[in-house]
Design a protein around this motif. Structure first.
Motif, PDB file in Angstrom:
ATOM      1  N   ASP A 159       0.791  -1.421   0.033  1.00  0.00           N
ATOM      2  CA  ASP A 159      -0.029   0.105  -0.083  1.00  0.00           C
ATOM      3  C   ASP A 159       0.654   1.291  -0.062  1.00  0.00           C
ATOM      4  O   ASP A 159       1.623   1.490   0.839  1.00  0.00           O
ATOM      5  CB  ASP A 159      -0.894   0.010   1.315  1.00  0.00           C
ATOM      6  N   PRO A 160       0.852   2.040  -1.241  1.00  0.00           N
ATOM      7  CA  PRO A 160       1.591   3.096  -1.196  1.00  0.00           C
ATOM      8  C   PRO A 160       1.295   4.392  -0.007  1.00  0.00           C
ATOM      9  O   PRO A 160       2.409   4.901   0.541  1.00  0.00           O
ATOM     10  CB  PRO A 160       1.256   3.982  -2.486  1.00  0.00           C
ATOM     11  N   ASN A 161       0.067   4.355   0.730  1.00  0.00           N
ATOM     12  CA  ASN A 161      -0.148   5.188   1.638  1.00  0.00           C
ATOM     13  C   ASN A 161       0.816   4.915   2.944  1.00  0.00           C
ATOM     14  O   ASN A 161       1.099   5.651   3.869  1.00  0.00           O
ATOM     15  CB  ASN A 161      -1.500   5.390   2.161  1.00  0.00           C
ATOM     16  N   CYS A 215       3.435   2.942   2.823  1.00  0.00           N
ATOM     17  CA  CYS A 215       4.922   3.351   2.633  1.00  0.00           C
ATOM     18  C   CYS A 215       5.074   4.792   2.755  1.00  0.00           C
ATOM     19  O   CYS A 215       6.258   5.109   3.469  1.00  0.00           O
ATOM     20  CB  CYS A 215       5.159   3.033   1.066  1.00  0.00           C
ATOM     21  N   PHE A 257       7.549   2.266  -6.593  1.00  0.00           N
ATOM     22  CA  PHE A 257       6.510   2.934  -7.007  1.00  0.00           C
ATOM     23  C   PHE A 257       6.531   3.985  -7.930  1.00  0.00           C
ATOM     24  O   PHE A 257       6.178   5.190  -7.731  1.00  0.00           O
ATOM     25  CB  PHE A 257       5.897   3.404  -5.436  1.00  0.00           C
ATOM     26  N   ARG A 258       7.112   3.783  -9.057  1.00  0.00           N
ATOM     27  CA  ARG A 258       7.566   4.752 -10.020  1.00  0.00           C
ATOM     28  C   ARG A 258       6.270   5.499 -10.393  1.00  0.00           C
ATOM     29  O   ARG A 258       6.191   6.558 -10.911  1.00  0.00           O
ATOM     30  CB  ARG A 258       8.452   4.175 -11.092  1.00  0.00           C
ATOM     31  N   ALA A 259       5.331   4.732 -10.481  1.00  0.00           N
ATOM     32  CA  ALA A 259       3.837   5.168 -11.079  1.00  0.00           C
ATOM     33  C   ALA A 259       2.900   5.962 -10.151  1.00  0.00           C
ATOM     34  O   ALA A 259       2.015   6.124 -10.279  1.00  0.00           O
ATOM     35  CB  ALA A 259       3.146   4.024 -11.605  1.00  0.00           C
ATOM     36  N   THR A 260       3.556   6.290  -8.941  1.00  0.00           N
ATOM     37  CA  THR A 260       2.874   6.773  -7.848  1.00  0.00           C
ATOM     38  C   THR A 260       3.844   8.102  -7.571  1.00  0.00           C
ATOM     39  O   THR A 260       4.600   8.069  -6.595  1.00  0.00           O
ATOM     40  CB  THR A 260       2.908   5.966  -6.489  1.00  0.00           C
ATOM     41  N   PRO A 261       3.493   9.125  -8.111  1.00  0.00           N
ATOM     42  CA  PRO A 261       4.319  10.451  -7.956  1.00  0.00           C
ATOM     43  C   PRO A 261       4.382  10.910  -6.667  1.00  0.00           C
ATOM     44  O   PRO A 261       5.439  11.590  -6.163  1.00  0.00           O
ATOM     45  CB  PRO A 261       3.630  11.329  -8.983  1.00  0.00           C
ATOM     46  N   PHE A 262       3.469  10.883  -6.028  1.00  0.00           N
ATOM     47  CA  PHE A 262       3.299  11.556  -4.461  1.00  0.00           C
ATOM     48  C   PHE A 262       4.456  10.641  -3.813  1.00  0.00           C
ATOM     49  O   PHE A 262       5.151  11.412  -2.860  1.00  0.00           O
ATOM     50  CB  PHE A 262       1.941  11.741  -3.849  1.00  0.00           C
ATOM     51  N   LEU A 263       4.569   9.641  -3.876  1.00  0.00           N
ATOM     52  CA  LEU A 263       5.360   8.728  -3.011  1.00  0.00           C
ATOM     53  C   LEU A 263       6.867   9.109  -3.462  1.00  0.00           C
ATOM     54  O   LEU A 263       7.858   9.104  -2.482  1.00  0.00           O
ATOM     55  CB  LEU A 263       5.130   7.434  -3.232  1.00  0.00           C
ATOM     56  N   GLU A 264       6.874   8.984  -4.814  1.00  0.00           N
ATOM     57  CA  GLU A 264       8.389   9.102  -5.145  1.00  0.00           C
ATOM     58  C   GLU A 264       8.838  10.670  -4.736  1.00  0.00           C
ATOM     59  O   GLU A 264      10.008  10.828  -4.353  1.00  0.00           O
ATOM     60  CB  GLU A 264       8.427   9.331  -6.747  1.00  0.00           C
TER      61      GLU A 264
END
Lengths: 255, 212
Positions: B156-158, B160, B186-193
């Motif tokens: 889950d990106p949140n 992370c 998570f390259r496809a999840t800009p906010f996490l990057e």
């Protein structure tokens, strides 16, 4: 109280001072004395760790707020004839509660219409004893206009000034441990509490306990003023934020 | 000049109430009004046997003020049983209650810490997120490695993001590879990057300029 590694020297210096003061020849010897509380050593130890650096009219904007807004707000809900009670805790050597008294006498036009009880309390019993004596040096008086020093103090010698007796008797001093509920409850309920720069020294649990004790010591709708770097919102959700022109303070909800 | 025109003893309202015994505490917790429940919750901190009653009271308590005192009582009792009583409230639908539960665990960090690694593996993503906040605020020699392990496996990106935020606060050089691997995952999840980039900069600057 919580001391991080960065405060090791501070702690060591005070422990060594107490070892010298009790003529203990080793830490083990002193620690045994402390644990057994020989001749009230716990109190002496606590006194050694408190910070008593303050001065008259510190954070004056809160005093302005007291007479501009807080007292007026309290009077709208207080039954007529009840005294206005103000608590300065911790009060250190008395500069804050005496400042409140002087400020009220100088700046609150209704000062003669109400009984105003000011209580100053501190865990450091040596500081409380000095507060009762009410003698101050130049540094403590640096922010007080000369006119007020002349009016409310008498010069002891060239380097110290003594609060006038009348004013000294307007403030009651007590010892208090803010995290001891039985102890704080004995002080009754207040309209305004000044509790500046002490919660920052507590760990999370002690801060919670102190906040709940202070909540009990406030009348519903009463106000608490913290130090300018402190935020009650980070300590406890019990209080509402009350924003006034001169200060942000915290308020016990009416219900 | 005197501010008091009558003796202070006559002016000072007293609030000291008789101490409650264990039975009175339980009775008031279950059936008291707001003031009585508040007083009972505060007194309950002296009775470790009251933990189950505090848990029951928390489950039904509507007053945020009383709830705060109930959580504090459990934190002051500070036993594994009081931690277990608080844990279900990390799953509350009410964000305020989740935060209160988390704050209460922080107030007894030594007792609560052994439960944190289990919370990091909880099936509920929001509990894992809360656990990351606990890791951030409970200094421990294994806190960084716990966050790094989570970053390597957390779907889950949140969650992370919460671990990344924790590492931004407590991270050290050893955390950098895990942060970079997570950014790759998570390259496809800009906010996490973006969060990871900030965290890496922060950790690097802390490594170069350690705080005293």
């Amino acid at each position: 109280m919580i001391f991080t590694e960065a405060k090791r020297y501070y702690v060591e210096r005070r422990a060594v001072d107490r070892m010298l003061g009790t003529r203990s020849d080793s830490f083990e010897h002193y620690f045994g004395r402390l644990r057994a509380d020989v001749q009230g050593e716990i109190e002496q130890f606590v006194n050694a760790f408190t910070v008593n650096e303050t001065y008259f009219y510190r954070e004056e904007h809160q005093l302005v707020c007291l007479t501009s807004d807080l007292l007026a707000a309290r009077l709208t809900v207080k039954p007529r004839g009840e005294p206005i009670r103000i608590w300065s805790v911790p009060c250190s050597t008395g500069e804050e509660p005496y400042s409140i008294a002087i400020w009220l006498l100088e700046n609150w036009p209704h000062v003669d219409e109400y009984d105003i009880e000011i209580v100053g309390s501190d865990i450091d019993t040596d500081a409380v004893a000095l507060a009762r004596v009410g003698v101050y040096g130049k540094r403590a008086l640096m922010r007080l206009p000369a006119r007020l020093v002349d009016k409310y103090f008498e010069a002891d010698d060239g380097a110290s000034w003594r609060i006038l007796d009348d004013l000294r008797q307007s403030v009651r001093f007590t010892a208090v441990n803010l995290v001891d509920r039985a102890n704080t409850r004995l002080h009754g309920k207040f309209d305004v509490i000044f509790c500046r720069n002490v919660l920052i020294y507590f760990d999370d649990l002690a801060r919670r306990t102190a906040a709940e004790n202070l909540f009990e010591n406030l009348s519903p709708g009463g106000f608490i003023c913290l130090g300018h770097t402190e935020s009650m919102s980070r300590v406890s959700p019990l209080f509402d934020v009350a924003r006034f022109a001169d200060a942000i303070v915290y308020q016990r909800p009416m219900r | 000049m005197p501010l008091i025109r009558k003796p202070p003893s006559a002016a000072a309202p007293q609030t000291a109430a008789p101490a409650l015994d264990a039975r009175a505490v339980l009775e008031a917790l279950a059936r008291g009004n707001d003031d009585e429940r508040w007083a009972a919750a505060r007194a309950a901190a002296d009775f470790p046997a009251a933990v189950p009653a505090l848990g029951d009271a928390l489950a039904h308590e509507k007053s945020p003020t009383v709830r705060q005192a109930l959580f504090s009582a459990l934190a002051r009792i500070a036993t594994p049983q009081s931690v277990e009583t608080i844990l279900p409230f990390l799953r509350s639908d009410d964000a305020l209650i989740r935060t209160e539960a988390s704050d209460a665990l922080l107030a007894m960090r030594d007792v609560a810490w052994p439960f944190v690694p289990v919370l990091l593996r909880d099936p509920d993503a929001s509990v894992r997120t809360q656990a990351c906040v606990l890791v951030r605020d409970m200094p421990s020699p294994v806190a960084v490695s716990l966050c790094c392990d989570l970053l390597d496996s957390e779907p889950d990106p949140n969650v992370c993001a919460a671990a990344v935020e924790a590492l931004a606060e407590i991270g050290e050089a050893s955390a950098l590879p895990a942060l970079m691997r997570c950014a790759d995952r998570f390259r496809a999840t800009p906010f996490l990057e973006f969060s990871i980039r900030i965290a890496i900069d922060r950790v690097r600057s802390q490594v170069l300029n350690p705080r005293a």
